[in-house]
Design an enzyme around this catalytic site. Structure first.
Site, PDB file in Angstrom:
ATOM      1  N   ASP A 113       0.846  -1.187   0.000  1.00 51.59           N
ATOM      2  CA  ASP A 113       0.000   0.000   0.000  1.00 51.59           C
ATOM      3  C   ASP A 113       0.884   1.241   0.000  1.00 51.59           C
ATOM      4  O   ASP A 113       1.807   1.357   0.817  1.00 51.59           O
ATOM      5  CB  ASP A 113      -0.914   0.006   1.225  1.00 51.59           C
ATOM      6  CG  ASP A 113      -2.023   1.032   1.100  1.00 51.59           C
ATOM      7  OD1 ASP A 113      -2.451   1.305  -0.034  1.00 51.59           O
ATOM      8  OD2 ASP A 113      -2.461   1.558   2.132  1.00 51.59           O
ATOM      9  N   HIS A 120      -3.750  14.137   0.730  1.00 48.98           N
ATOM     10  CA  HIS A 120      -3.928  13.278   1.908  1.00 48.98           C
ATOM     11  C   HIS A 120      -2.748  13.433   2.864  1.00 48.98           C
ATOM     12  O   HIS A 120      -2.938  13.574   4.083  1.00 48.98           O
ATOM     13  CB  HIS A 120      -4.055  11.824   1.459  1.00 48.98           C
ATOM     14  CG  HIS A 120      -4.101  10.831   2.577  1.00 48.98           C
ATOM     15  ND1 HIS A 120      -5.131  10.775   3.486  1.00 48.98           N
ATOM     16  CD2 HIS A 120      -3.221   9.847   2.936  1.00 48.98           C
ATOM     17  CE1 HIS A 120      -4.901   9.796   4.363  1.00 48.98           C
ATOM     18  NE2 HIS A 120      -3.750   9.227   4.052  1.00 48.98           N
ATOM     19  N   GLU A 186     -10.108   3.859   3.990  1.00 49.78           N
ATOM     20  CA  GLU A 186      -9.274   4.572   3.026  1.00 49.78           C
ATOM     21  C   GLU A 186      -9.710   4.147   1.629  1.00 49.78           C
ATOM     22  O   GLU A 186      -9.615   2.961   1.276  1.00 49.78           O
ATOM     23  CB  GLU A 186      -7.787   4.276   3.244  1.00 49.78           C
ATOM     24  CG  GLU A 186      -7.260   4.864   4.534  1.00 49.78           C
ATOM     25  CD  GLU A 186      -5.749   4.759   4.678  1.00 49.78           C
ATOM     26  OE1 GLU A 186      -5.194   5.500   5.502  1.00 49.78           O
ATOM     27  OE2 GLU A 186      -5.130   3.935   3.970  1.00 49.78           O
ATOM     28  N   GLU A 188      -9.150   3.757  -2.136  1.00 48.63           N
ATOM     29  CA  GLU A 188      -7.944   3.631  -2.941  1.00 48.63           C
ATOM     30  C   GLU A 188      -8.242   2.906  -4.249  1.00 48.63           C
ATOM     31  O   GLU A 188      -9.283   2.257  -4.405  1.00 48.63           O
ATOM     32  CB  GLU A 188      -6.869   2.858  -2.162  1.00 48.63           C
ATOM     33  CG  GLU A 188      -6.608   3.402  -0.761  1.00 48.63           C
ATOM     34  CD  GLU A 188      -5.412   2.758  -0.094  1.00 48.63           C
ATOM     35  OE1 GLU A 188      -4.599   2.117  -0.802  1.00 48.63           O
ATOM     36  OE2 GLU A 188      -5.276   2.902   1.135  1.00 48.63           O
ATOM     37  N   ASP A 221      -8.784   0.193   2.342  1.00 45.88           N
ATOM     38  CA  ASP A 221      -7.765  -0.232   3.302  1.00 45.88           C
ATOM     39  C   ASP A 221      -8.209   0.220   4.693  1.00 45.88           C
ATOM     40  O   ASP A 221      -7.848   1.292   5.165  1.00 45.88           O
ATOM     41  CB  ASP A 221      -6.412   0.378   2.933  1.00 45.88           C
ATOM     42  CG  ASP A 221      -5.281  -0.210   3.740  1.00 45.88           C
ATOM     43  OD1 ASP A 221      -5.328  -1.426   4.022  1.00 45.88           O
ATOM     44  OD2 ASP A 221      -4.349   0.532   4.102  1.00 45.88           O
ATOM     45  N   ARG A 225      -7.167   3.815  13.562  1.00 46.01           N
ATOM     46  CA  ARG A 225      -6.287   4.963  13.741  1.00 46.01           C
ATOM     47  C   ARG A 225      -5.651   5.020  15.124  1.00 46.01           C
ATOM     48  O   ARG A 225      -4.510   5.480  15.263  1.00 46.01           O
ATOM     49  CB  ARG A 225      -7.074   6.256  13.494  1.00 46.01           C
ATOM     50  CG  ARG A 225      -7.634   6.387  12.093  1.00 46.01           C
ATOM     51  CD  ARG A 225      -6.559   6.385  11.036  1.00 46.01           C
ATOM     52  NE  ARG A 225      -7.121   6.611   9.698  1.00 46.01           N
ATOM     53  CZ  ARG A 225      -6.426   6.533   8.568  1.00 46.01           C
ATOM     54  NH1 ARG A 225      -5.146   6.207   8.620  1.00 46.01           N
ATOM     55  NH2 ARG A 225      -7.013   6.752   7.408  1.00 46.01           N
ATOM     56  N   GLN A 228      -2.933   2.357  15.118  1.00 46.97           N
ATOM     57  CA  GLN A 228      -1.885   2.848  14.228  1.00 46.97           C
ATOM     58  C   GLN A 228      -1.066   3.956  14.884  1.00 46.97           C
ATOM     59  O   GLN A 228       0.178   3.961  14.795  1.00 46.97           O
ATOM     60  CB  GLN A 228      -2.524   3.361  12.937  1.00 46.97           C
ATOM     61  CG  GLN A 228      -1.531   3.916  11.921  1.00 46.97           C
ATOM     62  CD  GLN A 228      -2.242   4.510  10.703  1.00 46.97           C
ATOM     63  OE1 GLN A 228      -3.470   4.500  10.611  1.00 46.97           O
ATOM     64  NE2 GLN A 228      -1.467   5.017   9.766  1.00 46.97           N
ATOM     65  N   LYS A 241      -3.353  -1.746  10.380  1.00 50.51           N
ATOM     66  CA  LYS A 241      -3.715  -1.859   8.971  1.00 50.51           C
ATOM     67  C   LYS A 241      -3.974  -3.299   8.529  1.00 50.51           C
ATOM     68  O   LYS A 241      -4.762  -3.540   7.610  1.00 50.51           O
ATOM     69  CB  LYS A 241      -2.579  -1.303   8.100  1.00 50.51           C
ATOM     70  CG  LYS A 241      -2.336   0.177   8.239  1.00 50.51           C
ATOM     71  CD  LYS A 241      -3.353   0.966   7.452  1.00 50.51           C
ATOM     72  CE  LYS A 241      -2.952   2.412   7.311  1.00 50.51           C
ATOM     73  NZ  LYS A 241      -3.887   3.165   6.460  1.00 50.51           N
ATOM     74  N   THR A 245      -8.380  -5.703   4.389  1.00 49.94           N
ATOM     75  CA  THR A 245      -8.375  -4.835   3.217  1.00 49.94           C
ATOM     76  C   THR A 245      -9.405  -5.402   2.259  1.00 49.94           C
ATOM     77  O   THR A 245      -9.320  -6.571   1.870  1.00 49.94           O
ATOM     78  CB  THR A 245      -6.990  -4.799   2.536  1.00 49.94           C
ATOM     79  OG1 THR A 245      -6.013  -4.328   3.470  1.00 49.94           O
ATOM     80  CG2 THR A 245      -7.005  -3.904   1.315  1.00 49.94           C
ATOM     81  N   GLU A 346      -9.795  12.479   7.794  1.00 48.36           N
ATOM     82  CA  GLU A 346      -9.735  13.776   7.123  1.00 48.36           C
ATOM     83  C   GLU A 346     -11.115  14.419   7.032  1.00 48.36           C
ATOM     84  O   GLU A 346     -11.268  15.618   7.271  1.00 48.36           O
ATOM     85  CB  GLU A 346      -9.182  13.605   5.708  1.00 48.36           C
ATOM     86  CG  GLU A 346      -7.782  13.060   5.607  1.00 48.36           C
ATOM     87  CD  GLU A 346      -7.451  12.706   4.164  1.00 48.36           C
ATOM     88  OE1 GLU A 346      -7.017  13.599   3.418  1.00 48.36           O
ATOM     89  OE2 GLU A 346      -7.644  11.526   3.783  1.00 48.36           O
TER      90      GLU A 346
END
Length: 399
Positions: A113, A120, A186, A188, A221, A225, A228, A241, A245, A346
């Site tokens: 990834d 971002h 996320e 992607e 993904d 948080r 992480q 993570k 996925t 975000e």
């Protein structure tokens, strides 16, 4: 028998697309409009010739490994088959898409990834390092990435158990172990390697991208948080993570995305020679993220800083070889406004600005029972669109 009706020119899954899939019944297929052709049966009947790659194949890996000459030949055969007047022989191998149970389209060999959206990266820096430079010194020199866990890549529709792990809030003296309190997504775009590289020949050249990559899928993904944030220094993402996925079930061929190519953003400073493309392009792919059915964001892929060709060249630059079934993803796709961000950290500015859903509820991070659906279309010259379908998942309590 399913009557054949050629899809309209503006159908996102029309004959200009022809995405491939695998089914839970153990055969691989290709979608044309609202129908799916059983490619194993079609090959056994002599309607297509993939060199036996479809016959008895539970997923697309054998076909992916066959390489671009086979991909090109089969695509032309399928186009001729669907445009030249479908016969009863073909019709008996067609299935309504709503009646096909889709599976993970390919066996994932490795998963990487990346972190390729400048917007971002700037947003996360503003959230976590407001007094520091927005980008670290290496960010515009190479595509930053991490090696993920292939075994937890799952197909769209798979439930996502809330991950457990160590987390430590800023006001806590010691870390604790338990379910993630800040579960995120996320949005992607992922690229699927077909033809492997040859270890003795070293890295894949940046201009050989199309010789190795068959197509693209949507990726979510999922990210814990809080887990992480506590673990990522000094070595980067790990358990925050690797728990899940999700990928979409349709693999859209690069050939279908040719008309969606657009000029990529200008890179400044200039990249090193091994990352310098003779033709530098991105794709006009527009995503949508729905949180419990509410549209909360529209991330645009076209503005990604590091292209998939550069990502592939870089991930093999040290001599690592690419294998059939390798999946590598763009990293979170984000644009210039909150309504174009590809993650909820975000979109809600780390929870400080919750979003209101259509049912009147507000959210900052995911609660058990929440469902997230990411969809995307490629916008082509001439007005056609290429459908990717959806990647969706519902958060459930870990048993």
């Amino acid at each position: 028998m399913t009557p054949w009706i050629q899809p309209a020119a503006d159908d996102p899954f029309g004959l200009h697309n022809l995405p491939l899939c695998a089914t839970r019944d153990g055969w691989v297929g290709v979608r044309a409009g609202d129908l799916v052709l059983n490619l194993a049966a079609a090959e056994e009947a002599g309607l297509v010739d993939a060199g036996g790659a479809f016959t008895g194949a539970p997923n697309l890996n054998r076909f992916l490994a066959a390489g671009r000459p086979t991909w090109t030949r089969v695509r032309a055969q399928l186009t001729d088959l669907f445009t030249g007047g479908v016969t009863g022989t073909v019709e008996q191998h067609l299935h309504p898409v709503d009646g096909v149970a889709l599976a993970l389209p390919f066996e994932v060999a490795d998963y990487v990834d990346f972190y390729s959206s400048e917007q971002h990266a700037n947003n996360l820096s503003a959230i976590f390092r407001p007094d520091a430079p927005s980008l670290l010194p290496n960010w515009k020199s190479l595509p930053i990435g991490y090696h993920g866990r292939a075994g937890t890549v799952v197909v769209s529709g798979t439930d996502i158990p809330r991950p457990q792990g160590q987390r430590k809030a800023p006001d806590e003296e010691r870390p604790s172990y338990g379910p993630s309190r800040r579960l995120d997504v996320e949005a992607e775009l992922g690229f699927v390697v077909g033809a492997p590289s040859v270890p003795s020949k070293g890295a894949i050249a940046v201009d050989d991208f199309r010789e190795h990559v068959f197509g693209a899928v949507l990726v979510n993904d999922w990210s814990a948080r809080d887990i992480q944030a506590w673990e990522y220094q000094p070595l980067g993402p790990f358990l925050g993570k690797s728990f899940a996925t999700s990928v979409s079930p349709w693999v859209v061929p690069l050939d279908a995305l040719e008309p969606a190519k657009v000029a990529a953003v200008v890179q400044d400073p200039p990249v090193l020679p091994y990352l310098a493309e003779s033709e530098r392009y991105s794709y006009d792919i527009r995503c949508e993220i729905r949180w419990n059915g509410t549209l909360v964001s529209r991330p645009p892929y076209a503005g990604i800083y590091w292209t998939p060709a550069q990502q592939l060249a870089h991930l093999t630059a040290n001599g690592a070889w690419a294998r059939t079934g390798d999946l590598y993803a763009s990293g979170t796709i984000s644009g210039d406004t909150p309504e174009q961000t590809g993650s909820f950290i975000e979109r809600t500015w780390n929870g400080a600005q919750p979003v209101r859903l259509d049912d009147g509820m507000t959210r900052s991070f995911l609660l058990d029972g929440d469902t997230v659906t990411i969809s995307a279309t490629g916008w082509c010259t001439g007005g056609a669109v290429v459908g990717f379908g959806e990647v969706t998942g519902t958060v459930v309590t870990q048993v």
